[in-house]
Write an enzyme that holds these catalytic residues in place. Sequence first.
Site, PDB file in Angstrom:
ATOM      1  CG  HIS A  38       7.942 -10.396   1.422  1.00 36.51           C
ATOM      2  ND1 HIS A  38       8.311 -11.005   0.287  1.00 36.51           N
ATOM      3  CD2 HIS A  38       7.769  -9.322   1.315  1.00 36.51           C
ATOM      4  CE1 HIS A  38       8.187 -10.230  -0.642  1.00 36.51           C
ATOM      5  NE2 HIS A  38       7.618  -9.188  -0.047  1.00 36.51           N
ATOM      6  CD  GLN A 154       6.665   0.639  -0.014  1.00 38.49           C
ATOM      7  OE1 GLN A 154       6.206   0.689  -1.259  1.00 38.49           O
ATOM      8  NE2 GLN A 154       7.147  -0.325   0.377  1.00 38.49           N
TER       9      GLN A 154
HETATM   10  O1  PAF Z   1       6.474  -2.761  -0.462  1.00 41.76           O
HETATM   11  C1  PAF Z   1       5.392  -3.327  -1.023  1.00 41.76           C
HETATM   12  O2  PAF Z   1       5.523  -4.753  -1.516  1.00 41.76           O
HETATM   13  C2  PAF Z   1       4.158  -2.376  -1.596  1.00 41.76           C
HETATM   14  O3  PAF Z   1       4.391  -1.416  -2.015  1.00 41.76           O
HETATM   15  C3  PAF Z   1       3.052  -2.105  -0.315  1.00 41.76           C
HETATM   16  C4  PAF Z   1       3.812  -1.529   0.772  1.00 41.76           C
HETATM   17  C5  PAF Z   1       2.646  -3.650   0.166  1.00 41.76           C
HETATM   18  C6  PAF Z   1       1.871  -1.653  -0.735  1.00 41.76           C
HETATM   19  O4  PAF Z   1       1.274  -2.277  -1.795  1.00 41.76           O
END
Ligand code: PAF
Length: 279
Positions: A38, A154
Site C-alpha cells: 500500500h 480487480q
Molecule cells: O483492493 C482493495 O483493497 C479493495 O478491493 C478496494 C479496491 C479498496 C475496494 O474496496
Amino acid sequence: MTQVIRTSAELQEKVAGWKRSGMLVGVVPTMGALHDGHLSLARAARAQSDRVIVTIFVNPMQFNNPEDLKKYPRDEAHDLALLQAEGVDVLFAPGVDEVYPDGFATTVSVTGVSEPLEGAFRPGHFDGVATVVSKLFGMTQAGRAFFGEKDWQQLQVVRRLVADLNIPVRIIGCPTIREADGLAMSSRNVRLSAAERALAPQLHAQMQAAAEAIRAGTQIEQALEAARVALAGAGFGQEEYLELRSVEGLRPLTSLSEPARLLAAVWLGDVRLIDNIAV
Ligand code: PAF
C-alpha cells in the site's frame, strides 16, 4: 500532517479547494491494515499528484464470506502513523453508513472480465468492488487512482468500469510488492501461522517455475499440473485456480500466442492466497 476525514461532505469541500488552486488529486483506495505494498501506492501517488488521499474502508459489500469480513485485520492508528510518514494529505475513513446510507439501492456490475477466476469463486465480490470504487471516485473526485497489480483481475475490472462509465480518473497500476522470499504482500498474510508463513513463498516459486517452463516450450497444461502437484505435495490446501490468461480480457490461453498472465488462488490453512505474474 495527515488529516483524517470521515464524511463525504467534508472531503468534497477539501478537494474543491485543492482543485480551485489547480492541483491534481491522487487517490489510493485501500481496506487498511497497510503494508509496504500500500505504501508503494501512496509513494507513486505522491510522485504523480499534487495532493494524495488514501481511503480506508473495509467494504462489507465485497466480502462473500462473513468470517473473512469479521477476521479482516484493522488498526487505523497504526495505518495513520504510516500514512503520516509518507506525507499523505488526507486519510478518508468513512463509516459504513456514510458509504451505504439508508435507502442505498445501486449496484455497479461489470460483466465479462469480472466473471472467471475470482468472480467464479467469490460470487458478488466484484459487484462490491465496482460499487465501492465508483462511490470512492465520486466522493474523492480524484484525477488519478492507484491500484496494485497484486489484484490483477480487480485492476482490469476497474479499468473496464472507468472506461464504460466515462469516469474522469486515470487508473494507474503499480507492481506487486513482495517479501524478500517472494511472497506477495497482503493484509491477510498476518493470519498465517509460522509454519504456513514458511510455506507460503512456495506459491510464487511454483508459479515462476511454471512460467519458465511455459516460456521454454512445455505444454501449458503440463506445466500448470506440475505446479499444482508440487503445491499439494508441499502442504497447500485447495487450489481454486492456477491458470494462464490473456492480460487484459483474461481469456483462457492454450498457447503463448499473446502476452499472458499466470494467476492463482490457493488456500493455506484458513488463509486464501492470490498471486499473479507475467509470462
Ligand atoms: O483492493 C482493495 O483493497 C479493495 O478491493 C478496494 C479496491 C479498496 C475496494 O474496496
